[in-house]
Each structure stands twice: as C-alpha cells, then as structure tokens.
Design an enzyme around this catalytic site. Structure first.
Site, short mmCIF file in Angstrom:
data_model
loop_
_atom_site.label_atom_id
_atom_site.label_comp_id
_atom_site.label_asym_id
_atom_site.label_seq_id
_atom_site.Cartn_x
_atom_site.Cartn_y
_atom_site.Cartn_z
N ARG A 75 0.89 -1.33 -0.17
CA ARG A 75 0.07 0.13 0.04
C ARG A 75 0.87 1.19 -0.03
O ARG A 75 1.82 1.26 0.70
CB ARG A 75 -0.92 -0.08 1.28
N HIS A 78 -0.12 3.19 4.63
CA HIS A 78 -0.78 2.21 5.41
C HIS A 78 -0.16 0.98 5.25
O HIS A 78 -0.91 -0.23 5.19
CB HIS A 78 -2.29 2.29 5.49
N ARG A 115 -8.44 -3.61 10.14
CA ARG A 115 -7.03 -3.71 10.12
C ARG A 115 -6.47 -2.40 10.60
O ARG A 115 -7.01 -1.16 10.40
CB ARG A 115 -6.68 -3.70 8.53
N ASN A 151 -9.11 6.59 11.50
CA ASN A 151 -7.71 6.52 11.82
C ASN A 151 -7.98 6.58 13.44
O ASN A 151 -9.06 6.76 13.92
CB ASN A 151 -6.89 7.76 11.50
N PHE A 164 -3.23 15.38 -0.88
CA PHE A 164 -2.82 14.14 -0.35
C PHE A 164 -1.53 13.59 -0.79
O PHE A 164 -0.63 13.41 -0.17
CB PHE A 164 -4.00 13.13 -0.62
N ARG A 361 -11.36 10.77 -1.57
CA ARG A 361 -11.12 9.57 -1.11
C ARG A 361 -12.16 8.52 -1.91
O ARG A 361 -11.47 7.25 -2.26
CB ARG A 361 -11.54 9.26 0.36
N ARG A 372 -2.73 -2.56 -6.59
CA ARG A 372 -2.38 -3.52 -5.55
C ARG A 372 -2.82 -4.98 -6.12
O ARG A 372 -1.99 -5.92 -5.99
CB ARG A 372 -3.14 -3.21 -4.30
#
Ligand code: HDD
Length: 713
Positions: A75, A78, A115, A151, A164, A361, A372
C-alpha cells in the site's frame, strides 16, 4: 423470532463463506498446481547429477515462477498493518436517524474485519513509529459491505484530497536517498507542514502520546469526516463516528518506543495476535455525535472541514454499539494483505457529505486496489466478498472466479429477461441523499476552512502537564532532526501561534529564537485568483477553554487485563509470595511472564521447577507494563549480580511503571538506581497485591516523571 435467528446467522455467514475457501494442508500430499503428486521438491532435473538443469523441468519452473510473483505492491500508505475478524452488535436502535439495518436491528451480529496500521512506514517497518494509526473497519452487512476507514485521531492533516500526494511525498523517505524510514522527523515533512498550516491540528496529535500507542487495543478510532445518517423518511442528520476502547487509551513513552523498535518491532502486531489467541478479545464501543441539518452552521468551525473535531462537550457521544475482535486471520497475505477498504462502500441509511477530503477518497481507494490487486474482480477475493449477494454486468477482467451464466451482460436487456434487474428504494436500493446545490464551479477553498490554530490550541490546553511535556519533547526531537534552520524557524513561529510557552520550550531545546514574523503567506492553500491576505489562517479563537476527553489523563483506568507483568526470579525464589501475587494478577487477567538469568527451568524455595518465559538476555523491560520481584535470598543474590536485571528495573522506573517487591526482593531495588525513590505510590514493598493491581491499572505514575528523568538508562 424466526427473523431474529435469521439475522443472527449473519456473523457465521461470513465465517462459512471464508471456510469454503480455506484449505487445510494436514495429511495432504504435496502436488503441483494441477494436482500431480510430487516425489522430490529438493532437486532440479539435470543432465547427470553434476550436469546442467533441463528446460524440461516443469516442477522447477512452476515453483520458481510462482515464487518470483509472490509479492504485490505494498500500500502506498498504511503499508504496515495487522488485522482481525470479529463482530459488531448494535446496543441502541437509532432508527430515528438511520434506516441502515446495522443501525436499526439490535438482534444482528454483523461480521467485521478490522485492519490497524501505521501510515508512513513500509510493510516491514517498526510498529512503534511516531505516526497516525489506521483503524479500518469492514462491516459485512446484509445490505452490502460498509467500510468505515478511519484513524486513531479524530482529524486529518489536510482539507482537500488534492493535497494528499503532497502530504505523503513530504513524509515518506526523501526521494534522493530514501531516508528516513517510518519517521516524520526530517526536512521535507517540516518544509511542507510549516507551509501548510491546516496540518497543525493533526500534527500536534501525532506529537502527543496518541502517536505512540501502547497497543492497537488501547486506541480510539474515528471516522473523521462528517457523514450523513438518513432515516426511513429520507431525513438527514450529520454524524461523526467514534470507537472507544474498553481498555482505555494508553501510550508508551518515546524512549520506550525507540527501544521497543529494536527489541520487538512487531510489538503491536504480536500484542493483537496474542490477546485474541488467548481469548482476551479486544473490544470497542461505537459512539456517534449527531448534528441536525438545521444546526450545520451553528459552530465556530465548518462541519465539512476534516481538520476539525466537534468537541464532545458541545455534542456528546451517544454509545450505540460494540465491536469485538475474536478471531485471528488464517493467512496474512490472503486476508490482511489482500483486504481492500473503500470509503465508497456504503449502505442505505448512511451517506457522504461534501467534505472535499472524503470526496477525493471516494475515487482514490478503488483506483489503488486496481494496482495492488491487479483486477477489478478484487471484490471476489474471499476477504473482500460481500455477505450480501452481488450480481453485476461488469464481469470480465483478470482472475474472474465466477462463471456468470447467460447471453447478456448489459442493461437494459430483453434477452436476459431484464436481469439483473433494478430495485426500488423501498426494496433496499441505495439512493444518494438529494442535497440541494446551487453554486458556481470553482477551484478554491471556503473561508470557513481558514481557522488553523484554534483547535490545536484547544488540544494542547486540554492536556495534563505530563502530556504537555511529552509534546514539547516530541517537537524538540522532530525539529532537532531537521537540517535547515529556516524550516525550524518557520515551525517555531507557527507553533507559537498555537501556544507561546510550547514554542518557547521547543526553541530553548533547539537553541534558537522564535522569529517575530515569517514570510507570507503562512498557508499556501490559496485559490487561483485569491489575494494572499484573504488566505492567511485566521487568528486563534477560544470557543471552549478545555475539552477534558482529549487528555489521556481522563481515560479509563479500571483494568489490568492483558497487561504484561515481568516476574524477576532465579533459583530459590520465595514460592509463597510468588504464587499469591501471580494468582491475584491472573485473576484480573494480567499476563505473568517469568524472567530468569537463563532459559529452561528455575527452582523455587519449595523445590519445584517453573518454566522460564524469557531469559534476561533475550528480553527488555520496555516489553512489560510492570515488574514484580518475589523474596528469596538465594534468588535475589543471583539477580543482584546480573547488571541486565538492574537495567531492567531502572528502565521500568524511568518509564514510570509500577514495581512491586516482597521480602529480599527489596534488596534488588536497593542495588538499582531507584533506591532513593521508594516514597512513590507505584513502588510497592511488602504490600498487598491489590495495591499493585491498582497501580498497574493507572498505567503509569506520571508524578514520578521529573525524578525518572534523572535515572541514567
Ligand atoms: Fe487513506 C489507505 C485512512 C485520507 C488514499 N487510508 C488508508 C488506510 C486507512 C486510511 C486506515 C488503510 C486501509 C487498510 O488497512 O487497507 N485515509 C485514511 C483517513 C483519511 C485518509 C482516515 C482522512 C480522513 N487516503 C486519504 C486521502 C487519500 C487516501 C485524502 C487520497 C486522495 N488511503 C489512500 C490510498 C490507500 C489508503 C492510497 C492506500 C492503500 C489503500 O488505500 O487501500 O488509496
């Protein structure tokens, strides 16, 4: 009742689904991927035993090719994380705010996969970096999967997703030399922070003890953005989501964090795994702060600004549910690595707001999963499969795992009988909240987002003195690691806008002066045609003197469950005091570990053997919450001769931990550097176990902090 049973089954629905894909290798022969049994996996096929390897060797090629492709991109943020399965239960129906099944049905046990992560470090970096922690929850609800990707801090660094990549490029290792790993203490980060004052609020949280948690199980979680709850009548309320840990919010000190990184860089990962493995299931309450639509503009800050929290004193947190993590993953890669969280995964009854960070987001996460996981079919990976059935027309692509039947994959169609068909809102279809918008298209930022100092100042004012000291040390450390004087200078000026004493203390530590002013603009988040003066951060406002819940001094201190207690012993320790203390601590669910001069067994004064959990040379006091030394002259005489035991005690003392000793155990304390400080409420000599339990439950004796700093460790 039938309905209830049906609902209750949903937790096991996910477990059953995962089991379907779980493979047990016990008593199974090794085969190729095609199921061909293998008789040798140690030697390649050669032309003679000393000859070259043959291209024919399909076993070698299959094994090596597979190995060559074992990694997927980590990632981008994170990367380092750890996860667990569990469930969410609603304890209070909030039908009046939301029609979501998960918020209306108290009989459900919704399966979750959670997670936790650090943000900046790579996959193999230390758990103890000073950083924000990710707190991502996947709810497998009957109506579809809802991801609350939050978070452990209630605010974020920036207000618009457009920034970002800049934020992350500044905090990640510098591009020329890839240094430093998992650390914000470097020039590029402070170059960015000092020019982007909207970062200050999240930044001061990271500088506080929240940036170095004791455990994932002892962190709060926050959805951060203001979301919407939509009820059956279509009415919307604004909402912020909070996770409150059952064990309270606790942290380690920076000195411990640095040392734990060396002694056990998997400290948080191991802690989560061990707690679940031993049946001490981590637990959080879910709370909501609800604001009526008509109150949107009643605050001194903008509800759409993700760098602001709503103080709990202004809008109390209503507890509506609990989450328990009760199962470790079977396989790290298949589950923890491949899990894909998307803030855009939503269910009817919950909706987004126009928070510009949230809006960005919604795009970024799906996009990142494609690189990924390599295919738009990533939702078919077992950990990502919804419990709700899914029927889509977008079916092809890498790794399609299903065999979609039929001639049509489009809508509308007649050939497929119009299927898959559209649903009505009344039948559970999602409908976006019909917010009225009447605006010009503009690339810019609302004036209501320009207060960057009031909330970091509120946070700092709300901290206890010992917490403020930690913040001062953290800023001093971080800025001390920067090489450019102008960056440090700029930071000092900006911190001075939060609190002049904070800036003064940090400046003293750096041996610098706080500048009277610095180049304008302070904040570079200006729109295209704006004049600079319009976009300076506004001056600090005080709309609340303090918010006590922001201080960890006001967290819960009512349990020692899962706390790790080191018992320091050698042959001949006093069995009676050892046993009484052990029983008392274990009754409270603490974990007792025997630390001895060597591995194997130690003998007590009653001649019994006891298994050693760790030899002193393999462990460190930073891995424990408290120390106990039972009596026994022979035992204590041995411990006194080993300098590592003395270091162990000195360090625990300097980290303000509780230490108890019985009988001759006191002599060991007298040999250590803490001999003069026995008048300390967390140093207990020949006291009842209850007092030790009480001291451990208070986490640390911060009153000792000044004395502790004098101990050379
Ligand atoms: Fe993010 C991962 C939390 C803003 C882009 N983010 C990621 C994870 C968490 C967060 C917990 C790890 C999920 C997991 O365990 O797999 N991120 C946040 C929070 C934010 C936030 C609380 C602000 C309130 N993030 C944010 C923005 C962007 C991203 C503004 C991009 C515009 N985040 C990502 C990402 C990641 C990610 C690049 C990396 C891996 C992934 O998504 O799945 O897309």
């Amino acid at each position: 009742m039938a309905e209830k049973n049906n609902e209750k089954s949903s937790e096991s629905d996910k477990s059953r689904q995962l089991e379907e894909y779980t493979i047990d290798y016990a008593n199974k022969p090794l085969t190729t991927r095609q199921g061909l049994k293998v008789n040798d996996t140690n030697n390649s096929l050669k032309a003679g035993v000393r000859g070259s390897t043959l291209l024919e060797d399909f076993l070698l090629r299959e094994k090596i090719t597979s190995f060559d492709h074992e990694r997927i991109p980590e990632r981008i943020v994170h990367a380092r994380g750890s996860a667990a399965h569990g469930y969410f239960e609603l304890t209070k129906n909030i039908k009046k705010y939301s029609k979501a099944g998960i918020f209306t049905d108290t009989s459900r046990k919704t399966p979750v996969f959670v997670r936790f992560s650090t943000v900046a470090g790579s996959k193999g970096s230390t758990d103890l970096a000073r950083d924000v922690r990710g707190f991502a929850v996947k709810f497998y609800t009957k109506e579809g999967t809802w991801d609350l990707v939050g978070n452990n801090m209630p605010i974020f660094f920036i207000q618009d997703a457009m920034k970002f990549p800049d934020l992350i490029h500044s905090v990640k290792p510098e591009p020329n030399n890839e240094i430093p790993q998992a650390a914000s203490a470097h020039d590029t980060f402070y170059d960015f922070v000092s020019k982007t004052t909207e970062t200050l609020h999240n930044h001061i949280w990271v500088m506080s003890d929240r940036g170095i948690p004791r455990s994932y199980r002892m962190m709060e979680g926050f959805g951060i953005h203001t979301f919407r709850l939509i009820n059956e009548e279509g009415k919307s309320h604004f909402v912020k989501f909070h996770w409150k840990p059952k064990l309270g919010v606790h942290s380690v000190t920076w000195d411990e964090a640095v040392k734990i990184s060396g002694a056990d860089s998997d400290f948080h990962r191991r802690d989560l795994w061990d707690a679940i493995d031993s049946g001490n299931f981590p637990e959080w309450q879910l709370g909501i702060q609800v604001v009526a639509e008509e109150d949107e503009h009643k605050f001194d800050f903008d509800l759409l600004d993700p760098t602001k929290l709503i103080p709990e004193e202004m809008v109390p947190v209503e507890i509506i549910g609990r989450m328990v993590l009760n199962k470790n993953p079977e396989n790290f890669f298949a589950e923890t690595e491949q899990v894909a969280f998307l803030p855009g995964n939503i269910v009817p009854g919950i909706d987004f707001t126009n928070d510009p960070l949230l809006q960005g987001r919604l795009f970024s996460y799906r996009d990142t999963q494609l690189s990924r996981l390599g295919s738009p079919n990533f939702h078919q990976i077992p950990i990502n499969r919804p419990v709700a059935e899914s029927y889509v027309n977008q079916r092809d692509g890498h790794m399609q795992m299903e065999i979609p039947k039929g001639q049509t994959a489009y809508f509308p169609n007649a050939l497929g009988g119009g299927c898959p068909y559209l649903s009505k809102v009344a039948d559970g279809a999602f409908e976006s909240y019909q917010e009225r918008i009447d605006a010009k298209k503009i690339r810019g930022r609302s004036e209501s987002f320009s207060d960057h100092f009031s909330q970091p100042a509120l946070f700092y004012r709300s901290l206890a003195d010992w917490e403020k000291e930690h913040v001062i040390s953290a800023y001093s450390f971080e800025l001390g690691k920067c090489n450019h004087e102008e960056i440090k200078s700029r930071m000092l000026f900006i911190i001075g806008q939060i609190d002049s004493n904070l800036a003064k203390r940090v400046a003293d530590n750096l041996g610098m002066e706080i500048p009277e002013d610095i180049d304008r603009p302070l904040n570079q988040s200006i729109g295209a045609d704006a004049v600079v003066e319009d976009h300076q951060p506004g001056s600090k406002k005080i709309y609340l003197e303090k918010s006590p819940v922001l201080s960890q001094a006001n967290t819960k201190f009512d349990t020692i469950a899962t706390r790790q207690i080191a018992f320091l012993v050698a042959d001949g320790f006093h069995m009676q005091s050892f046993q009484a203390m052990r029983k008392a601590l274990e009754n409270e669910k603490a974990v007792v570990k025997i630390i001895a001069p060597h591995g194997g067994m130690v003998k007590c004064d009653e001649g019994m053997d006891h298994k050693v959990d760790a030899a002193i040379m393999t462990t460190e006091s930073v891995l424990f919450d408290a120390i106990y030394i039972p009596g026994g002259k022979k035992s204590v005489n041995v411990l006194k001769e080993e300098s590592k035991f003395l270091k162990f005690i000195n360090e625990a003392f300097s980290h303000c931990k509780s230490i108890a000793a019985d009988g001759e155990g006191e002599h060991l304390l007298e040999t250590s550097s803490i001999k003069e400080y026995k008048e300390d409420e967390a140093i207990l000599i020949n006291e009842k176990p209850e007092l030790f339990i009480d001291a451990i439950s208070r986490h640390r004796n911060w009153k000792r902090m000044q004395v502790a700093q004098k101990i050379p460790v």
